[in-house]
Scaffold this motif. Structure first.
Motif, PDB file in Angstrom:
ATOM      1  N   ALA A 219      74.835 -27.631 140.301  1.00 39.87           N
ATOM      2  CA  ALA A 219      74.702 -28.873 139.537  1.00 39.87           C
ATOM      3  C   ALA A 219      76.061 -29.465 139.219  1.00 39.87           C
ATOM      4  N   LEU A 220      77.009 -28.618 138.830  1.00 41.01           N
ATOM      5  CA  LEU A 220      78.319 -29.099 138.407  1.00 41.01           C
ATOM      6  C   LEU A 220      79.250 -29.354 139.584  1.00 41.01           C
ATOM      7  N   ALA A 344      70.889 -32.096 139.213  1.00 36.47           N
ATOM      8  CA  ALA A 344      71.929 -32.794 138.458  1.00 36.47           C
ATOM      9  C   ALA A 344      71.978 -34.267 138.834  1.00 36.47           C
ATOM     10  N   SER A 348      71.077 -37.323 136.152  1.00 37.49           N
ATOM     11  CA  SER A 348      72.176 -38.212 135.762  1.00 37.49           C
ATOM     12  C   SER A 348      72.133 -39.575 136.447  1.00 37.49           C
ATOM     13  N   GLY A 364      79.737 -32.523 132.260  1.00 39.86           N
ATOM     14  CA  GLY A 364      80.214 -31.521 133.212  1.00 39.86           C
ATOM     15  C   GLY A 364      81.206 -30.570 132.573  1.00 39.86           C
TER      16      GLY A 364
END
Length: 389
Positions: A219-220, A344, A348, A364
């Protein structure tokens, strides 16, 4: 006396084949997005349909992971690798033959499914044929060549499709698949690549913890990377300049991988995961607090370095955690990574549409701190319970 073939392929031959296939896999995966506009202009597709080709490719790339892992543990790594390359070449050729939406969509689904088998199988082969420092260095080399494939695709695919022909972008992976098959012609199945594995071995509690951690990492590291180029454009950079600056990610991977080759002999994997996590925090810090073209470029560069240090260490962990179901474990690992990236991006999307990139990178930063603590402590616990790792 009959010629004796080694059970484990010569490292030099295997290394060359794995590096080339890693390059090819990422070139195809990142080749279509830069040419979406040219594809919609050169076919009967509208732009939204061209985007759906990329989405379908990514979906089938991800959902095939567990199936390829099971097949690799059951039938062998090289059999899966060769079969996937044949299918990938066929899918790429089919992509050239059609310009209508439905058949082209099917062709890209097939191509995504087949190319999705390549990188996890490469990781598994490295797990089968390397140990300790040599395995970590092999993973770093693989990341370098994969990053080069990403960079070349990002920089060249749009120009090739615009000024020559969009079919060329699909033709190159087809030719590459043939070349990759040729590079594997003398290799034999590594010892123990087929075993009486149990699916339960890939679903032990510590494995599930690893999948959860890499979901957050995906995700990050991959999900938020998606916003670097749009953020650069929002800051005033032209499309071309934003694309070049976004390639700072690839530069970061290459530099980080070279550094990683030195660090693995001196620092434990637990510390490398922790250090890489702090680097990830540092990647989001400037873009969260001081958003600008310079900070976004720094974020891209540091995300690449994090990929080379933290993520390659996580990959090494995935190849070690369940040797009796290595391919299945690696495939679940890769699936979790892509699932996290997709989640993610989905969560977002509304914030990104409003251009609030500093807010996204701020989230993040916070979750990177959480990831660093979870990944480091969990690996330390696993290492304590697993002597020799």
């Amino acid at each position: 006396m009959a010629e004796q073939h080694p059970q484990v392929p010569a490292h030099s031959v295997l290394d060359s084949a794995l590096r080339f296939i890693g390059f090819l896999s990422f070139f195809d995966r990142y080749g279509t997005p830069p040419m979406l506009l040219a594809l919609s202009l050169g076919t009967s597709l509208d732009f939204s349909q061209a985007v759906q080709l990329v989405t379908a490719y990514s979906l089938f790339y991800a959902i095939g992971q567990p199936l390829w892992g099971l097949a690799s543990d059951r039938f062998g790594r090289l059999l899966v690798l060769r079969s996937a390359l044949i299918g990938a070449g066929a899918g790429a050729l089919a992509s050239i033959m059609f310009s209508d939406y439905a058949p082209l969509l099917i062709a890209r689904c097939l191509t995504g499914l087949m190319f999705g088998a390549l990188y996890p199988t490469l990781l598994t082969l490295l797990g089968d044929t390397r140990h300790g420092v040599e395995r970590a260095r092999g993973l770093s080399d693989l990341q370098i060549y994969s990053s080069l494939g990403t960079t070349l695709a990002t920089l060249s695919a749009g120009a090739l499709a615009t000024y020559l022909d969009w079919r060329l972008v699909f033709a190159l992976p087809a030719l590459g698949s043939v070349a990759a098959l040729y590079s594997l012609r003398r290799l034999r199945e590594p010892q123990h690549s087929r075993s009486s594995f149990s699916l339960a071995a890939a679903l032990r509690p510590m494995n599930l913890a690893l999948y959860a951690i890499v979901f957050l990492e995906g995700a990050l590291l991959m999900g938020l990377l998606t916003y670097v180029v749009p953020a650069l454009q929002r800051s005033g950079a032209s499309i071309g300049v934003a694309g070049v600056l976004g390639c700072g990610f690839a530069v970061g991977v290459i530099l980080g991988a070279r550094l990683m080759r030195r660090l693995v002999a001196r620092i434990s994997r637990t510390w490398l995961i922790g250090g890489g996590g702090l680097l990830l925090c540092g990647a989001f810090l400037p873009s969260a607090l001081w958003p600008s073209a310079g900070s976004y470029t720094a974020t891209a560069l540091l995300l690449g370095a994090t990929n080379a240090i933290m993520h390659s260490s996580m990959q090494g962990w995935a190849t070690d955690i369940a040797p009796d179901a290595r391919a299945t474990t690696v495939s679940f690992f890769v699936f979790s990574l892509f699932a996290g990236a997709s989640a993610a991006t989905y969560v977002s999307a509304a914030t990104a549409e409003q251009g609030h990139y500093a807010q996204i990178f701020g989230y993040g930063l916070v979750f990177s701190l959480v990831l660093t603590v979870l990944a480091t402590t969990t690996h330390a616990l696993w290492r304590k319970k697993t002597p020799g790792n």
